[in-house]
Write a protein that holds these residues in place. Structure first.
Motif, PDB file in Angstrom:
ATOM      1  N   VAL A 611       0.836  -1.201   0.000  1.00  0.00           N
ATOM      2  CA  VAL A 611       0.000   0.000   0.000  1.00  0.00           C
ATOM      3  C   VAL A 611       0.873   1.255   0.000  1.00  0.00           C
ATOM      4  N   LEU A 612       1.931   1.252   0.801  1.00  0.00           N
ATOM      5  CA  LEU A 612       2.835   2.410   0.818  1.00  0.00           C
ATOM      6  C   LEU A 612       3.524   2.583  -0.531  1.00  0.00           C
ATOM      7  N   ALA A 613       3.908   1.464  -1.134  1.00  0.00           N
ATOM      8  CA  ALA A 613       4.541   1.542  -2.452  1.00  0.00           C
ATOM      9  C   ALA A 613       3.575   2.110  -3.490  1.00  0.00           C
ATOM     10  N   LEU A 614       2.291   1.692  -3.427  1.00  0.00           N
ATOM     11  CA  LEU A 614       1.293   2.195  -4.383  1.00  0.00           C
ATOM     12  C   LEU A 614       1.107   3.697  -4.230  1.00  0.00           C
ATOM     13  N   SER A 657      -9.000  -2.534  -0.651  1.00  0.00           N
ATOM     14  CA  SER A 657      -9.664  -1.464   0.113  1.00  0.00           C
ATOM     15  C   SER A 657      -8.623  -0.461   0.603  1.00  0.00           C
ATOM     16  N   LEU A 658      -7.559  -0.965   1.206  1.00  0.00           N
ATOM     17  CA  LEU A 658      -6.507  -0.069   1.675  1.00  0.00           C
ATOM     18  C   LEU A 658      -5.819   0.634   0.509  1.00  0.00           C
ATOM     19  N   ALA A 659      -5.734  -0.062  -0.626  1.00  0.00           N
ATOM     20  CA  ALA A 659      -5.128   0.569  -1.800  1.00  0.00           C
ATOM     21  C   ALA A 659      -5.959   1.767  -2.260  1.00  0.00           C
ATOM     22  N   SER A 695     -11.891  -7.533   6.207  1.00  0.00           N
ATOM     23  CA  SER A 695     -12.138  -6.694   5.028  1.00  0.00           C
ATOM     24  C   SER A 695     -13.043  -5.517   5.385  1.00  0.00           C
ATOM     25  N   ARG A 696     -14.027  -5.746   6.261  1.00  0.00           N
ATOM     26  CA  ARG A 696     -14.876  -4.634   6.687  1.00  0.00           C
ATOM     27  C   ARG A 696     -14.073  -3.601   7.474  1.00  0.00           C
ATOM     28  N   LEU A 700     -13.389   0.370   6.267  1.00  0.00           N
ATOM     29  CA  LEU A 700     -13.672   1.545   7.107  1.00  0.00           C
ATOM     30  C   LEU A 700     -12.447   2.447   7.228  1.00  0.00           C
ATOM     31  N   LYS A 701     -11.285   1.827   7.383  1.00  0.00           N
ATOM     32  CA  LYS A 701     -10.057   2.629   7.422  1.00  0.00           C
ATOM     33  C   LYS A 701      -9.878   3.396   6.113  1.00  0.00           C
TER      34      LYS A 701
END
Length: 1116
Positions: A611-614, A657-659, A695-696, A700-701
């Motif tokens: 995610v940080l890399a994206l 989701s985080l992405a 995943s939920r 939300l995050k």
């Protein structure tokens, strides 16, 4: 097996038995003293009853076996147990069978605790010698039922032999009658010992112990030692290990000789050692197929070798620093100690003559190292270690060289195994000098991977296990600087063995050796990190080793490459428009898509790295001009990521989701509504993904992060920013997730979702309060604060503390105050800003007294009461105690305020009604009601008959348990019904009726619980039962077996109905559900009314009842 047998090979001095670890049953004390005393006291009573006698014996054996792993717990109790049994033995009136039974019990104790500890407790005064000898006159060596008696008598006799008086002084006049000479005590003992050395039972082992104690006495050795040794050698010479009788005879004789040369003084045994060695050579024990004989032969040989050498420690041996813990700690306190250099000490014993027999002894021990049985090799290895400790330096080094010769590929795996055991013993005793480590480490590294093919299988696991033992021993034996040159080779070899060896014993041995080196050497690279991943228990599972601990290679590489992509992007490397960017994007997407294939302990780190890399990649390379998005790239990315949110894999949903949450603002511009809708869909619970709590949580995050990224603007576009058109939907999504109480095998996984929802609510509310407070509606603010208050009063410490912190953060926001907070002034008074730092919200003792203050504020009462009900009726002791105390303190304060009490009662009923049949709330709520009723929280309502609160509460309780088969719920309701008996009028009558119905419930446990609580209720509320029938009611309740068959129980229940003035419930058969024409429906009540008893309930309800349902009599 000999009593003096050493531990089996591979045993670690400091290691706990694996069986004890598996059971986890570590005891703290001997907890069966009372039962043991009672069993020993019953021996006389059960002697005549075979079944009872066997039962007592078996029960005693079971009790003792519990302490096999911790026999030292018996030590404080051994004396009284022995005294109880010896009282029987020494009692002249005791029958022979009773004496034999007492000795059986003594043997069981000895077997568990060991004979050496038990020996000193036997009476061993001068007066005890003759009685013990006399007991042997009645013993039959061929009686296999009473061998325990002979075994214990021989042990007892061996300890009486230690009296410090010449035995001849006990003989008196040996001429008892003219012409008849009585046998001396010395001769009698020797005769008993010799006769029992050749028996086939365990008494043979005890006879060897007796011989070692008796023959080595100062008075006996002068007169009898030579004769006994002659007898022993003659016995060995004429015995053959080809016959069973010969094996038994040789076993007892070898045990006796080994014990004599172990316990006897060197100067007493030395004159006979050469002769015994010569005889032993003639026995050719290495050719025997009897493992025990070969082992005893090796033990005797090493004892003979030690007799030839003077008992002294070699001055040349290596000594590792300071072994005192206090001294080591003092050195550590003064600073890191300097490495010690051990100079080789000149050998001061070089001039001592070494008998030529020593060479023969060592040769036989070296042969023993290659024996086919482990116990023989282990005994030989210890013998070599003991012998080398008394040899001059040069000769000892020759021994080491001979041991190293075992590590030839021309030798068998037995030789390799024996050689490893010998090296471990030499190293442990400081006899393997650092100058030899180069040669030794080389062969140990080969032993760690030793494997030899034999037919369809392979051998060598024992060699690899022993090689790990060598590494374990070296960690204790040498200073870190001595092993430092070999650390890299040893550490890598141990890690490979711990992870890849197919034998679980080898993997665990390698892990234990690695741990020992990490702890004692401190020079193994990444020691703690490796142990954390590959500890003793983790390597026990093969799939865990092969698939998780080694990391599949790709896991480590994926994380490393993601970090590389992030840093290259942050460094603004000139790759814009380069094909490598597509490769990086593919790697990130593939990592997020296949998170479910990654091991659990690496999953979070790799997900975060991707995610940080994206985020870094998109920010640097996906803009045409500063702040201007590439439309094609945006369309491709957003569309693909939204599609991945519908993946059947939970971890894929988590990653994407985080992405989406990590995307920069220019990629979200124009697509915000789609992104929020996609993330909101992930938070919804459907039957196929009910367990996807992670995943939920991550969705939300992501919603919170997206809102922070795009910002807020009241009049903005819903596709661009958080605005008036979409803010309500965002709040609705977050608030709905606070109702996620999903549970699975991991526990309350919904708590992860609720925590994320609370954090997101706080972040969004603070963002709006700072930038656009007009977007915050009063209703939304009230619901946010009330929901946080509910979570802050529930049972999970972590969730409660998190909710309290969010609540306090909104109440005491650093920026502009959050508008529309209900009772803001009261809240700031109840929860001052100082509480944010001073209160430990994790601690129930600090949290609940503060949270219950909110019950006085009407806007918060419902939600706080909903949370408290779950806590008060929970299972955790501290949570239940402090939540209950706090609730009762509040109730105590409103007892004289009828309006407040009515309001509280109404809210409580509303909570119950809203959560009817919701077991997560209703079951603990019933427990809470039980406690409140029992503690008089609603005593005010007893002054009025059929108070509305009581009537509605009774109706709700009856509805909650209707047709329920939940035992916990039914048991909780019983206490509530008993508590409601205190309310007069129709409520009491119906509560009694409900309890009487439960007395005939189909579940026996419910019937017994009901009877018990009704009994207590009758005692508590004296006005419920008339004085004339009170005793009879109590008698029926206490004397009836309520778990008996229902027809029997029903009669007693009906008797209680008559005594309490409650009409008896009626039994009605189940009505078959036949199709009934609509025109006939009006006739059904009349038809059933003619069949039912006069006082039956509304018969139309019978169509919905189970077979043989008990119906409440109608009052109509």
């Amino acid at each position: 097996m000999a009593l003096s047998e050493e531990p089996a090979a591979g045993a670690r001095e400091d290691g706990a038995e694996e069986g004890a670890l598996a059971r986890g049953g570590v005891l703290e004390a001997f907890g069966d003293g009372a039962e043991t005393r009672e069993l020993l006291g019953r021996l006389r009573a059960v002697l005549g009853d075979r079944a009872a006698r066997e039962g007592v014996l078996e029960r005693f054996r079971v009790i003792m076996d519990k302490y096999q792993e911790q026999p030292h717990l018996l030590d404080p109790h051994l004396e009284w147990m022995m005294n109880l049994l010896l009282d029987i033995v020494q009692d002249k009136t005791s029958s022979a069978d009773l004496v034999h039974l007492a000795f059986k019990f003594l043997y069981i104790i000895t077997k568990v605790r060991g004979y050496k500890t038990f020996l000193r407790l036997f009476p061993h005064e001068v007066a005890d010698v003759q009685p013990v000898l006399d007991m042997f006159t009645n013993q039959n060596p061929r009686d296999h039922e009473t061998w325990e008696t002979r075994y214990m008598l021989l042990l007892w006799l061996s300890v009486t032999c230690l009296i410090p008086f010449d035995f001849s002084r006990l003989d008196g006049n040996l001429l008892s009658q003219p012409g008849q000479i009585r046998m001396s005590i010395m001769d009698r003992i020797l005769q008993i010992a010799e006769s029992y050395l050749v028996v086939s039972d365990k008494a043979r082992d005890a006879a060897a112990v007796l011989v070692s104690k008796f023959v080595t006495r100062p008075d006996v050795k002068q007169k009898k030692m030579a004769d006994f040794l002659d007898w022993s050698l003659c016995t060995l010479a004429r015995s053959s290990f080809q016959t069973i009788e010969g094996v038994i005879t040789m076993d007892g004789t070898l045990q006796a000789l080994a014990q004599i040369f172990k316990h006897g003084k060197r100067e007493d045994c030395l004159p006979y050692a050469a002769t015994v060695l010569e005889c032993l050579d003639g026995c050719r024990l290495p050719d025997s197929n009897q493992t025990l004989l070969r082992k005893l032969g090796v033990k005797l040989v090493q004892r003979l070798g030690l007799t030839f050498l003077k008992p002294k420690l070699a001055k040349w041996r290596y000594q590792r620093g300071c072994r005192s813990l206090a001294a080591n700690l003092q050195l550590c306190a003064q600073g890191r100690r300097e490495p010690q250099t051990h100079a080789e000490t000149p050998d001061g014993d070089a001039d001592d003559d070494v008998p030529e027999e020593v060479e023969r002894v060592i040769e036989q021990l070296l042969v023993g190292l290659k024996d086919k049985d482990t116990v023989v090799r282990w005994s030989a290895a210890k013998g070599i270690g003991r012998m080398a400790g008394r040899l001059p330096k040069e000769l000892a080094d020759d021994v080491v060289g001979s041991v190293l010769d075992c590590f030839s590929f021309q030798e068998t795996d037995n030789a390799w195994h024996g050689g490893c055991l010998a090296l471990a013993e030499l190293g442990r005793r400081g006899l393997l000098l650092p100058s030899r480590l180069v040669d030794v480490v080389a062969v140990i590294l080969k032993a760690l991977i030793y494997e030899e093919k034999r037919g369809a299988c392979s051998v060598g696991a024992n060699v690899r296990d022993a090689a790990c033992y060598v590494c374990w021993a070296f960690a204790r034996a040498y200073e870190p600087q001595e092993l430092k040159p070999f650390v890299a080779e040893i550490s890598s070899a141990l890690v490979i063995a711990a992870v890849f060896d197919r034998s679980v014993t080898c993997r665990r041995a390698a892990s234990a050796a690695f741990q020992e080196n990490v702890g004692r050497q401190g020079t193994f690279p990444h020691g703690i990190d490796i142990l954390t991943a590959a500890d003793y228990f983790a390597v026990g599972n093969r799939s865990n080793c092969f698939l998780v601990i080694r990391g599949l290679g790709g896991e480590l590489m994926r994380q490393a490459v993601c970090v590389l992509i992030e840093n290259l992007s942050l460094s603004k490397m000139p790759f814009r428009g380069d094909a490598v960017i597509d490769g990086w994007q593919w790697l990130i997407n593939d990592t997020l898509r296949n998170l479910h294939l990654i091991s659990s302990h690496s999953k979070q780190q790799i997900k975060d790295a991707a995610v940080l890399a994206l985020a870094a990649l998109c920010s640097e390379y996906y803009t045409k001009e500063p702040g201007e998005v590439d439309p094609a790239r945006q369309e491709e990315l957003i569309t693909q990521y939204l599609a991945e949110l519908r993946s059947p894999e939970e971890m894929t949903r988590c990653g994407f989701s985080l992405a989406l949450g990590a995307l920069p603002g220019f990629l979200l511009r124009g697509r915000l509504q789609q992104v929020l809708a996609g993330l909101s869909a992930v938070t919804h619970i459907s039957p196929e993904d009910v367990s996807f709590a992670e995943s939920r949580r991550d969705a939300l995050k992501a919603i919170s992060r997206v809102c922070q990224t795009v910002g807020v603007k009241a009049g903005g576009s819903p596709d661009e920013v958080v605005c008036e058109e979409n803010v309500a939907q965002i709040f609705r999504t977050l608030l709905d997730c606070l109702r996620d109480y999903t549970t699975d095998s991991r526990g309350d996984v919904g708590a992860w979702v609720r925590e994320a929802a609370m954090t997101s609510l706080m972040d969004l509310t603070l963002l709006l309060g700072r930038d656009q407070p007009e977007l915050l509606e009063a209703q939304v603010c009230e619901r946010v604060m009330c929901c946080l208050a509910q979570q802050a009063s529930e049972k999970i410490d972590r969730v409660r503390a998190h909710a309290a912190r969010m609540f306090m953060a909104l109440l005491h926001a650093d920026g502009p105050p959050i508008p529309h907070l209900p009772h803001r002034g009261d809240l700031q008074e109840l929860f001052p800003r100082s509480d944010m730092a001073s209160v430990n919200w994790n601690a129930p003792s600090q949290a609940f007294p503060r949270i219950t203050r909110l019950l006085g504020l009407p806007a918060y009462r419902y939600h706080v009461l909903l949370g408290l009900a779950v806590s008060v009726g929970g299972l955790t002791e501290s949570t239940v105690r402090y939540s209950t105390q706090s609730l009762f303190e509040y109730m105590k304060g409103i007892q004289h305020d009828p309006q407040a009490l009515e309001g509280f009662g109404g809210t409580l009923l509303q909570v119950f009604e809203d959560n009817l049949l919701n077991d997560r709330v209703s079951v603990p709520l019933l427990k809470t009601l039980d406690q409140m009723l029992a503690n008089g929280c609603f005593d005010v309502f007893t002054l009025e008959e059929n108070h509305p609160f009581c009537v509605k509460l009774l109706a709700l309780c009856r509805e909650e348990i209707r047709k329920s088969r939940d035992v916990q719920k039914l048991r909780s309701s019983i206490g509530v019904f008993c508590g409601m008996v205190q309310f007069p009028g129709e409520v009491r009558r119906k509560a009694l009726l409900q309890l009487l119905l439960l007395l005939c419930h189909p579940f026996p446990m419910i019937r017994k619980t009901t009877a018990s609580q009704v009994y207590e209720m009758v005692l508590t509320y004296g006005d419920v039962v008339g004085a004339g029938v009170l005793d009879e009611v109590m008698a029926v309740l206490s004397s009836t077996a309520w778990d008996a068959e229902l027809p029997l129980v029903r009669g007693q229940r009906n008797r209680l109905c008559d005594l309490l003035g409650v009409p008896r419930p009626q039994l009605v058969p189940k009505v078959p559900k036949l199709p009934i024409p609509p025109t006939s429906l009006s006739l059904v009540p009349l038809m059933w009314a003619s069949l039912c008893p006069p006082r039956s309930v509304c018969v139309w309800q019978l169509f919905q009842l189970e077979p043989m349902v008990m119906l409440e009599p109608s009052t109509h």
